[in-house]
Write an enzyme that holds these catalytic residues in place. Structure first.
Site, PDB file in Angstrom:
ATOM      1  N   LEU A  52      34.432  52.719  31.811  1.00 15.55           N
ATOM      2  CA  LEU A  52      35.285  54.250  30.905  1.00 15.55           C
ATOM      3  C   LEU A  52      36.478  53.607  31.102  1.00 15.55           C
ATOM      4  CD1 LEU A  52      35.652  56.539  29.454  1.00 15.55           C
ATOM      5  CD2 LEU A  52      35.844  57.667  31.503  1.00 15.55           C
ATOM      6  N   GLN A  78      44.100  56.967  64.571  1.00 13.51           N
ATOM      7  CA  GLN A  78      45.182  57.816  66.135  1.00 13.51           C
ATOM      8  C   GLN A  78      44.692  57.970  67.276  1.00 13.51           C
ATOM      9  OE1 GLN A  78      48.542  57.397  65.231  1.00 13.51           O
ATOM     10  NE2 GLN A  78      48.833  57.968  67.248  1.00 13.51           N
ATOM     11  N   GLU A 130      37.809  57.704  39.258  1.00 15.86           N
ATOM     12  CA  GLU A 130      36.785  58.495  39.139  1.00 15.86           C
ATOM     13  C   GLU A 130      38.126  59.905  38.669  1.00 15.86           C
ATOM     14  OE1 GLU A 130      33.006  60.036  39.061  1.00 15.86           O
ATOM     15  OE2 GLU A 130      32.202  58.015  39.879  1.00 15.86           O
TER      16      GLU A 130
END
Length: 385
Positions: free
Chosen positions: A127, A339, A366
């Site tokens: 697309l 972390q 997307e």
């Protein structure tokens, strides 16, 4: 860590058990090294196809699994927990099957779907273009009608499995250049069609085992039977497909976040400072609690949207919400996992730095999360809360 499943049948339980076994034995042990080396695990998709995991939400008469979308998404989550390149690959392949499964003729379905759903073929969804990412209606790739079919010219960008796929579900303009969304159509284009090529793969910060490349079309001739649906229906097909595809991305995000949480919890039990496991300190323990809560909420949201889809009810707004929340959650959770590991988390000796790099792309693909907010706000303006 045990994850609560939302199951429908004993068959679904078996599918998830099978998926977990494949993840733990086949995917997770090789993911880090293959990502480091940029190895595309094409044979894994054949294994998944042979196990019946590539066509789960599609009809059994065409080789699919006849499973609810919620079950399929939990399989995708489990695959992404072990290796995002595979989980995302299954989501993209499922997306590439959607136009034909939902809008194809009976003749097209009978001829093409069994191989697409059975694992023999791997698909890509075409697309996006370089100049029309979020604005898909501005695409310039053209499909000119010729005797007996169409001739395609143009280029697609950011295509997962570009250059590796066996077929492309491809969108191109059949109307006038200024026809906007009304002038777009959808086509099934097999790999190996003369004039169809690909650009070199993109050099990405993560997901190196999942090839992303441009798809090039230079006078690609296809027959009239390659058209999916009707001329001019392509943009509606694309949007409908993306509603479902966003749920796949949400499931992938939850899988990556779950993997990061599992790693962080295990490390917090083993790593000792000041005479205690670091997980016993509130600074770490509360962080882990927030991570687990955000993951559970994201999982519940994508499953809720899937339940609407399975019931045949509108779910576009909920799909956008699920994609938005789950991918933002994955980014936060993977960052916090680094972390928890401290300096070790910043090294490639532990997987959490890879999870953090992989999570970033899920906020982009997307439909960026900014686009998701736009989709949600437009639904609210039109429908209310």
């Amino acid at each position: 860590m045990t994850v609560e499943r939302m199951l429908h049948t004993p068959e679904a339980e078996q599918l998830l058990d099978l998926t977990g076994e494949i993840v733990d034995k086949e995917l997770a042990p090789r993911a880090s090294q293959d990502e480091e080396e940029g190895v595309f695990p094409r044979e894994v998709f054949r294994v998944l196809g042979g196990a019946g995991l590539l066509g789960l939400p599609y009809p059994g008469e065409y080789g699919g699994g006849d499973q609810p979308y919620g079950v399929y998404l939990q399989v995708v989550e489990e695959l992404a927990r072990g290796w995002l390149a595979v989980g995302l690959g299954v989501s993209v392949h499922t997306l590439s099957c959607y136009p034909l499964a939902a809008f194809g003729s009976e003749e097209q379905k009978a001829a093409l779907l069994p191989a697409m759903l059975g694992g023999d073929l791997l698909g890509a969804y075409c697309l996006s273009e370089t100049a029309s990412g979020s604005d898909a209606a501005a695409m310039t790739t053209r499909a000119e009608p010729v005797e007996g079919g169409y001739r395609l010219n143009g280029a697609k960008a950011w295509i997962t499995h570009g250059g590796e796929a066996d077929y492309y579900s491809l969108f191109a303009r059949t109307g006038a250049p200024d026809s906007g969304a009304r002038g777009i159509s959808c086509f099934h284009v097999p790999d190996g069609t003369p004039g169809l090529g690909s650009a070199p793969p993109e050099r990405k910060m993560g997901m190196r085992s999942s090839p992303t490349a441009g798809v090039l079309l230079d006078d690609v001739g296809i027959g009239a039977d390659a058209l999916i649906g009707e001329e001019g229906q392509g943009f509606g097909i694309a949007l409908s497909a993306l509603d479902s595809g966003r749920l796949g991305i949400a499931a992938c995000a939850v899988g990556v976040a779950q993997a990061a949480l599992d790693a962080a919890v295990a490390y917090s039990r083993e790593r000792r400072q000041f005479g205690s496991a670091i997980g016993d300190f509130q600074g770490v323990g509360f962080m882990l609690a927030d991570m687990a809560t955000q993951i559970a909420a994201s999982r519940a949201l994508y499953l809720s949207a899937a339940a609407l889809r399975d019931a045949g009810r509108p779910f576009g707004r909920q799909a956008a919400m699920a994609k938005l929340m789950a991918t933002d959650t994955a980014m936060r959770v993977t960052t916090d996992a680094v972390q928890v590991f401290g300096g070790y988390g910043y090294t490639r000796d532990f997987p959490v730095e890879r999870y953090m790099r992989e999570a970033k792309v899920l906020q982009i693909v997307e439909g960026t999360n900014q686009v998701q907010r736009l989709v949600i706000s437009r639904h609210l303006a039109k429908e209310g809360s």
